[in-house]
Design a protein around this motif. Structure first.
Motif, PDB file in Angstrom:
ATOM      1  N   ARG A  13       0.830  -1.194   0.000  1.00  0.00           N
ATOM      2  CA  ARG A  13       0.000   0.000   0.000  1.00  0.00           C
ATOM      3  C   ARG A  13       0.871   1.252   0.000  1.00  0.00           C
ATOM      4  O   ARG A  13       2.028   1.228   0.424  1.00  0.00           O
ATOM      5  CB  ARG A  13      -0.908   0.016   1.216  1.00  0.00           C
ATOM      6  N   ALA A  14       0.305   2.330  -0.473  1.00  0.00           N
ATOM      7  CA  ALA A  14       1.019   3.609  -0.465  1.00  0.00           C
ATOM      8  C   ALA A  14       1.508   3.912   0.949  1.00  0.00           C
ATOM      9  O   ALA A  14       0.772   3.721   1.925  1.00  0.00           O
ATOM     10  CB  ALA A  14       0.118   4.722  -0.967  1.00  0.00           C
ATOM     11  N   GLY A  15       2.744   4.366   1.037  1.00  0.00           N
ATOM     12  CA  GLY A  15       3.359   4.633   2.321  1.00  0.00           C
ATOM     13  C   GLY A  15       4.156   3.474   2.871  1.00  0.00           C
ATOM     14  O   GLY A  15       4.890   3.633   3.855  1.00  0.00           O
ATOM     15  N   GLY A  16       4.026   2.327   2.252  1.00  0.00           N
ATOM     16  CA  GLY A  16       4.729   1.141   2.706  1.00  0.00           C
ATOM     17  C   GLY A  16       6.156   1.063   2.220  1.00  0.00           C
ATOM     18  O   GLY A  16       6.654   1.984   1.554  1.00  0.00           O
ATOM     19  N   VAL A  64      12.957   9.827  -6.388  1.00  0.00           N
ATOM     20  CA  VAL A  64      13.078   8.867  -5.288  1.00  0.00           C
ATOM     21  C   VAL A  64      14.009   9.367  -4.185  1.00  0.00           C
ATOM     22  O   VAL A  64      14.173   8.687  -3.161  1.00  0.00           O
ATOM     23  CB  VAL A  64      13.577   7.487  -5.786  1.00  0.00           C
ATOM     24  N   LYS A  65      14.604  10.516  -4.359  1.00  0.00           N
ATOM     25  CA  LYS A  65      15.513  11.052  -3.348  1.00  0.00           C
ATOM     26  C   LYS A  65      14.793  11.211  -2.011  1.00  0.00           C
ATOM     27  O   LYS A  65      13.671  11.703  -1.956  1.00  0.00           O
ATOM     28  CB  LYS A  65      16.075  12.398  -3.797  1.00  0.00           C
ATOM     29  N   GLY A  66      15.475  10.773  -0.959  1.00  0.00           N
ATOM     30  CA  GLY A  66      14.896  10.864   0.372  1.00  0.00           C
ATOM     31  C   GLY A  66      13.972   9.711   0.721  1.00  0.00           C
ATOM     32  O   GLY A  66      13.561   9.578   1.879  1.00  0.00           O
ATOM     33  N   ARG A  67      13.621   8.873  -0.250  1.00  0.00           N
ATOM     34  CA  ARG A  67      12.726   7.733  -0.006  1.00  0.00           C
ATOM     35  C   ARG A  67      13.424   6.404  -0.246  1.00  0.00           C
ATOM     36  O   ARG A  67      13.148   5.428   0.451  1.00  0.00           O
ATOM     37  CB  ARG A  67      11.488   7.830  -0.902  1.00  0.00           C
ATOM     38  N   GLN A  87       4.866   5.135  -3.347  1.00  0.00           N
ATOM     39  CA  GLN A  87       3.718   5.787  -3.939  1.00  0.00           C
ATOM     40  C   GLN A  87       3.260   5.010  -5.166  1.00  0.00           C
ATOM     41  O   GLN A  87       4.046   4.272  -5.763  1.00  0.00           O
ATOM     42  CB  GLN A  87       4.073   7.227  -4.321  1.00  0.00           C
ATOM     43  N   PRO A  88       2.012   5.176  -5.570  1.00  0.00           N
ATOM     44  CA  PRO A  88       1.529   4.447  -6.760  1.00  0.00           C
ATOM     45  C   PRO A  88       2.408   4.664  -7.993  1.00  0.00           C
ATOM     46  O   PRO A  88       2.556   3.749  -8.810  1.00  0.00           O
ATOM     47  CB  PRO A  88       0.122   5.008  -6.954  1.00  0.00           C
ATOM     48  N   GLU A  89       2.995   5.831  -8.115  1.00  0.00           N
ATOM     49  CA  GLU A  89       3.848   6.100  -9.279  1.00  0.00           C
ATOM     50  C   GLU A  89       5.158   5.329  -9.241  1.00  0.00           C
ATOM     51  O   GLU A  89       5.919   5.337 -10.206  1.00  0.00           O
ATOM     52  CB  GLU A  89       4.115   7.605  -9.417  1.00  0.00           C
ATOM     53  N   ASP A  90       5.437   4.656  -8.141  1.00  0.00           N
ATOM     54  CA  ASP A  90       6.613   3.782  -8.062  1.00  0.00           C
ATOM     55  C   ASP A  90       6.332   2.395  -8.645  1.00  0.00           C
ATOM     56  O   ASP A  90       7.247   1.565  -8.744  1.00  0.00           O
ATOM     57  CB  ASP A  90       7.082   3.628  -6.611  1.00  0.00           C
ATOM     58  N   THR A  91       5.095   2.140  -8.996  1.00  0.00           N
ATOM     59  CA  THR A  91       4.732   0.849  -9.581  1.00  0.00           C
ATOM     60  C   THR A  91       5.511   0.622 -10.870  1.00  0.00           C
ATOM     61  O   THR A  91       5.488   1.457 -11.782  1.00  0.00           O
ATOM     62  CB  THR A  91       3.227   0.803  -9.859  1.00  0.00           C
ATOM     63  N   ALA A  92       6.215  -0.484 -10.934  1.00  0.00           N
ATOM     64  CA  ALA A  92       7.079  -0.770 -12.076  1.00  0.00           C
ATOM     65  C   ALA A  92       7.718  -2.136 -11.893  1.00  0.00           C
ATOM     66  O   ALA A  92       7.633  -2.735 -10.815  1.00  0.00           O
ATOM     67  CB  ALA A  92       8.182   0.293 -12.196  1.00  0.00           C
ATOM     68  N   VAL A  93       8.361  -2.595 -12.953  1.00  0.00           N
ATOM     69  CA  VAL A  93       9.269  -3.730 -12.841  1.00  0.00           C
ATOM     70  C   VAL A  93      10.652  -3.145 -12.593  1.00  0.00           C
ATOM     71  O   VAL A  93      11.101  -2.270 -13.338  1.00  0.00           O
ATOM     72  CB  VAL A  93       9.269  -4.593 -14.112  1.00  0.00           C
ATOM     73  N   VAL A 118       6.975  -4.497  -8.635  1.00  0.00           N
ATOM     74  CA  VAL A 118       6.545  -3.723  -7.480  1.00  0.00           C
ATOM     75  C   VAL A 118       5.231  -3.044  -7.845  1.00  0.00           C
ATOM     76  O   VAL A 118       5.149  -2.320  -8.836  1.00  0.00           O
ATOM     77  CB  VAL A 118       7.593  -2.668  -7.096  1.00  0.00           C
ATOM     78  N   THR A 119       4.225  -3.305  -7.046  1.00  0.00           N
ATOM     79  CA  THR A 119       2.920  -2.684  -7.257  1.00  0.00           C
ATOM     80  C   THR A 119       2.518  -1.952  -5.984  1.00  0.00           C
ATOM     81  O   THR A 119       2.491  -2.554  -4.908  1.00  0.00           O
ATOM     82  CB  THR A 119       1.847  -3.720  -7.609  1.00  0.00           C
ATOM     83  N   VAL A 120       2.244  -0.671  -6.119  1.00  0.00           N
ATOM     84  CA  VAL A 120       1.856   0.151  -4.974  1.00  0.00           C
ATOM     85  C   VAL A 120       0.419   0.591  -5.169  1.00  0.00           C
ATOM     86  O   VAL A 120       0.091   1.276  -6.137  1.00  0.00           O
ATOM     87  CB  VAL A 120       2.777   1.371  -4.831  1.00  0.00           C
ATOM     88  N   SER A 121      -0.422   0.187  -4.258  1.00  0.00           N
ATOM     89  CA  SER A 121      -1.838   0.552  -4.347  1.00  0.00           C
ATOM     90  C   SER A 121      -2.106   1.816  -3.539  1.00  0.00           C
ATOM     91  O   SER A 121      -1.464   2.081  -2.533  1.00  0.00           O
ATOM     92  CB  SER A 121      -2.699  -0.593  -3.826  1.00  0.00           C
ATOM     93  N   SER A 122      -3.073   2.575  -4.000  1.00  0.00           N
ATOM     94  CA  SER A 122      -3.402   3.842  -3.321  1.00  0.00           C
ATOM     95  C   SER A 122      -4.412   3.623  -2.208  1.00  0.00           C
ATOM     96  O   SER A 122      -4.983   2.558  -2.064  1.00  0.00           O
ATOM     97  CB  SER A 122      -3.957   4.840  -4.335  1.00  0.00           C
TER      98      SER A 122
END
Length: 122
Positions: A13-16, A64-67, A87-93, A118-122
């Motif tokens: 989930r987002a924030g994870g 992605v800086k700082g994360r 974040q959801p926008e980090d969803t990618a291979v 990696v799949t990030v859900s909102s």
């Protein structure tokens, strides 16, 4: 032929957080700048982070800086990517490769691993 094996992806989930690993079959692993790339759905592969042979001066793409934190263990021939505040926008291979520079950071080896999703859900 070099083999790169990524692992550690999943659904979060987002924030994870997630921690990715990449094991490389490189006898001279410690001599390479290593890095992570990602390919979001429907988009081209993009650079994420890079780390020198000794771990100094890691470099990140702005988004992605700082994360995200890249690290490596030369004894294990493994590079890691700790991803926090996802974040959801980090969803990618996500893929790893040695780093080359050609108008931007690109993969050095022509053969890539299977990547890890990696799949990030909102």
């Amino acid at each position: 032929q070099v083999q790169l094996e990524e692992s550690g992806g999943g659904l979060v989930r987002a924030g994870g957080s997630l921690r990715l690993s990449c094991a490389a079959s490189l006898s001279t692993f410690s001599s390479y700048v290593m890095g992570w790339f990602r390919q979001p759905p429907g988009k081209e592969r993009e650079f994420v982070a890079a780390i020198k042979w000794n771990g100094d001066s890691p470099y990140y793409t702005d988004s992605v800086k700082g994360r995200f934190t890249i690290s490596r263990d030369n004894a294990k021939k493994t590079v890691y990517l700790q991803m926090n505040s996802l974040q959801p926008e980090d969803t990618a291979v996500y893929y790893c490769n040695a780093i080359a520079y050609s108008g931007g950071y690109v993969g050095y080896f022509p053969s890539w691993g299977q990547g890890t999703h990696v799949t990030v859900s909102s």
